[in-house]
Design a protein around this motif. Structure first.
Motif, PDB file in Angstrom:
ATOM      1  N   UNK A   1      12.949  10.708   0.881  1.00 22.87           N
ATOM      2  CA  UNK A   1      14.410  10.594   0.810  1.00 22.87           C
ATOM      3  C   UNK A   1      14.864   9.154   1.032  1.00 22.87           C
ATOM      4  N   UNK A   2      14.157   8.414   1.874  1.00 22.05           N
ATOM      5  CA  UNK A   2      14.499   7.007   2.115  1.00 22.05           C
ATOM      6  C   UNK A   2      14.341   6.209   0.828  1.00 22.05           C
ATOM      7  N   UNK A   3      13.250   6.437   0.114  1.00 26.64           N
ATOM      8  CA  UNK A   3      13.023   5.719  -1.140  1.00 26.64           C
ATOM      9  C   UNK A   3      14.149   6.005  -2.124  1.00 26.64           C
ATOM     10  N   UNK A   4      14.520   7.258  -2.266  1.00 22.53           N
ATOM     11  CA  UNK A   4      15.598   7.632  -3.179  1.00 22.53           C
ATOM     12  C   UNK A   4      16.920   7.017  -2.742  1.00 22.53           C
ATOM     13  N   UNK A   5      17.161   6.982  -1.447  1.00 19.27           N
ATOM     14  CA  UNK A   5      18.420   6.433  -0.947  1.00 19.27           C
ATOM     15  C   UNK A   5      18.526   4.937  -1.242  1.00 19.27           C
TER      16      UNK A   5
ATOM     17  N   UNK B   1       0.827  -1.203   0.000  1.00 18.01           N
ATOM     18  CA  UNK B   1       0.000   0.000   0.000  1.00 18.01           C
ATOM     19  C   UNK B   1       0.864   1.257   0.000  1.00 18.01           C
ATOM     20  N   UNK B   2       1.973   1.210   0.727  1.00 19.35           N
ATOM     21  CA  UNK B   2       2.861   2.368   0.746  1.00 19.35           C
ATOM     22  C   UNK B   2       3.518   2.563  -0.619  1.00 19.35           C
ATOM     23  N   UNK B   3       3.836   1.458  -1.294  1.00 17.25           N
ATOM     24  CA  UNK B   3       4.435   1.561  -2.624  1.00 17.25           C
ATOM     25  C   UNK B   3       3.462   2.208  -3.615  1.00 17.25           C
ATOM     26  N   UNK B   4       2.189   1.858  -3.515  1.00 17.47           N
ATOM     27  CA  UNK B   4       1.192   2.477  -4.378  1.00 17.47           C
ATOM     28  C   UNK B   4       1.010   3.956  -4.033  1.00 17.47           C
ATOM     29  N   UNK B   5       1.004   4.254  -2.741  1.00 18.48           N
ATOM     30  CA  UNK B   5       0.838   5.655  -2.315  1.00 18.48           C
ATOM     31  C   UNK B   5       2.025   6.503  -2.760  1.00 18.48           C
ATOM     32  N   UNK B   6       3.207   5.916  -2.751  1.00 20.93           N
ATOM     33  CA  UNK B   6       4.384   6.646  -3.217  1.00 20.93           C
ATOM     34  C   UNK B   6       4.193   7.099  -4.666  1.00 20.93           C
ATOM     35  N   UNK B   7       3.667   6.230  -5.498  1.00 19.88           N
ATOM     36  CA  UNK B   7       3.438   6.581  -6.902  1.00 19.88           C
ATOM     37  C   UNK B   7       2.492   7.763  -7.013  1.00 19.88           C
ATOM     38  N   UNK B   8       1.470   7.782  -6.169  1.00 16.83           N
ATOM     39  CA  UNK B   8       0.476   8.849  -6.221  1.00 16.83           C
ATOM     40  C   UNK B   8       0.992  10.167  -5.672  1.00 16.83           C
ATOM     41  N   UNK B   9       2.180  10.175  -5.089  1.00 18.88           N
ATOM     42  CA  UNK B   9       2.781  11.434  -4.659  1.00 18.88           C
ATOM     43  C   UNK B   9       3.121  12.313  -5.863  1.00 18.88           C
TER      44      UNK B   9
END
Length: 327
Positions: A309-313, A266-274
């Motif tokens: 930033x965590x995702x990018x890292x 769910x967090x991965x999907x929400x990240x896309x919607x950012x």
């Protein structure tokens, strides 16, 4: 459920929608019409009004299942279908006006509609993007009233950029925590031309569910078993082109650092919607109970700058080389 504009189509679509590659089946399993109808109903009841399909999904059964479902809902839903992968071999020279017209007419029959809401060329070879006649054919089909909008489903960012030379309404592209490059330049270009973005392969073939281990086994007919290195189709499709063991390690680190628990998907999907440029994300589902897990992403709180930033890292640490440079 929230709704976003799909480019110049004028249609507002659910930000979490449904991809129907797995509709009525798991990867490699037989098609089940009851599962398909129940899954579509569960999605619609949850607020989903956008359905992505293709003429080759389940040999046309996905389109026909949608036809049954939307029969009394045609003014309430938007169906996008893809054409081109019926070609064998799948080569640029096969994208002729006659073949494109034939594929569109077959989808019209499968979906039992007078005009297709949206047609996407289904990940055509790169040379197709440099063949204007292909897109002029789609223009003619639009003028003839057989399609309302058209666009492309792409493998590479460069293909998406080139497609903007034509009168497209939408681009379907792989975008997820393991495939960040589309956001670097392409998203802004698409927004400037009012072209909608459909984010596909949002969970990197399940890696971003956070449930897989190095010992996970996939079925013989599952593309995650036989296409890890591009043996059957583009390597960038399966696990978004990420080496499986590397992807498992990266997903575990994301789960830990984001404190995702059992909710990494769910967090991965929400990240896309950012990304404001994204019109919708299209996770798949083969059973009704999977729908609620998908649409729950719409209720996940927005990512903080620290989480972004965590995702990018993690991406830079595990994924960027070589994925950033190949797709």
């Amino acid at each position: 459920m929230e709704y976003r504009q799909l480019g110049k189509t004028g249609f507002k679509i659910s930000e979490v929608s449904l991809g129907t590659w797995q509709l009525g089946s798991k990867w490699g399993d037989p098609f089940d019409e009851n599962d398909a109808q129940n899954t579509l109903a569960a999605a619609y009841d949850a607020g989903v009004n956008f359905f992505d399909t293709a003429d080759i999904y389940q040999d046309g059964l996905s389109e026909r299942a949608l036809a049954t479902f939307i029969k009394d809902k045609r003014d309430k839903v938007f169906v996008s279908t893809k054409v081109g992968r019926k070609l064998d071999p799948h080569v640029a020279s096969g994208y002729t006006p006659a073949n494109i017209t034939k594929f569109v007419e077959e989808s019209l029959r499968n979906l039992d509609v007078d005009a297709l809401d949206n047609v996407l060329l289904h990940c055509p070879p790169t040379a197709v993007y440099y063949t204007p006649e292909v897109f002029f054919t789609l223009d003619q089909l639009k003028k003839a009233g057989k399609i309302k909008n058209y666009g492309v489903s792409v493998e590479r960012v460069e293909e998406a950029m080139k497609a903007l030379d034509y009168d497209i309404s939408a681009v379907e592209i792989i975008y997820n925590m393991f495939r960040l490059r589309p956001a670097d330049r392409f998203f802004k270009m698409a927004q400037e031309q009012n072209v909608g973005i459909i984010a596909r392969v949002p969970l990197a073939s399940g890696l971003l569910s956070g449930k897989y281990t190095l010992d996970t086994a996939f079925g013989k007919a599952d593309h995650r078993n036989f296409n890890r290195h591009g043996e059957a189709f583009d390597q960038g499709e399966t696990f978004s082109g990420v080496d499986y063991a590397t992807g498992v390690r990266a997903a575990n680190e994301l789960k830990e650092r984001l404190r995702a628990g059992d909710h990494l998907a769910q967090m991965a999907l929400r990240y896309i919607l950012m990304a404001d440029a994204v019109s919708t994300v299209i996770p798949g589902a083969s059973k009704p109970e999977q729908i609620s897990r998908n649409v729950a992403a719409a209720d996940v709180p927005a990512f903080t700058p620290e989480q972004m930033a965590i995702v990018r890292d993690v991406y830079d640490k595990y994924i960027k080389d070589p994925v950033q440079y190949r797709w």
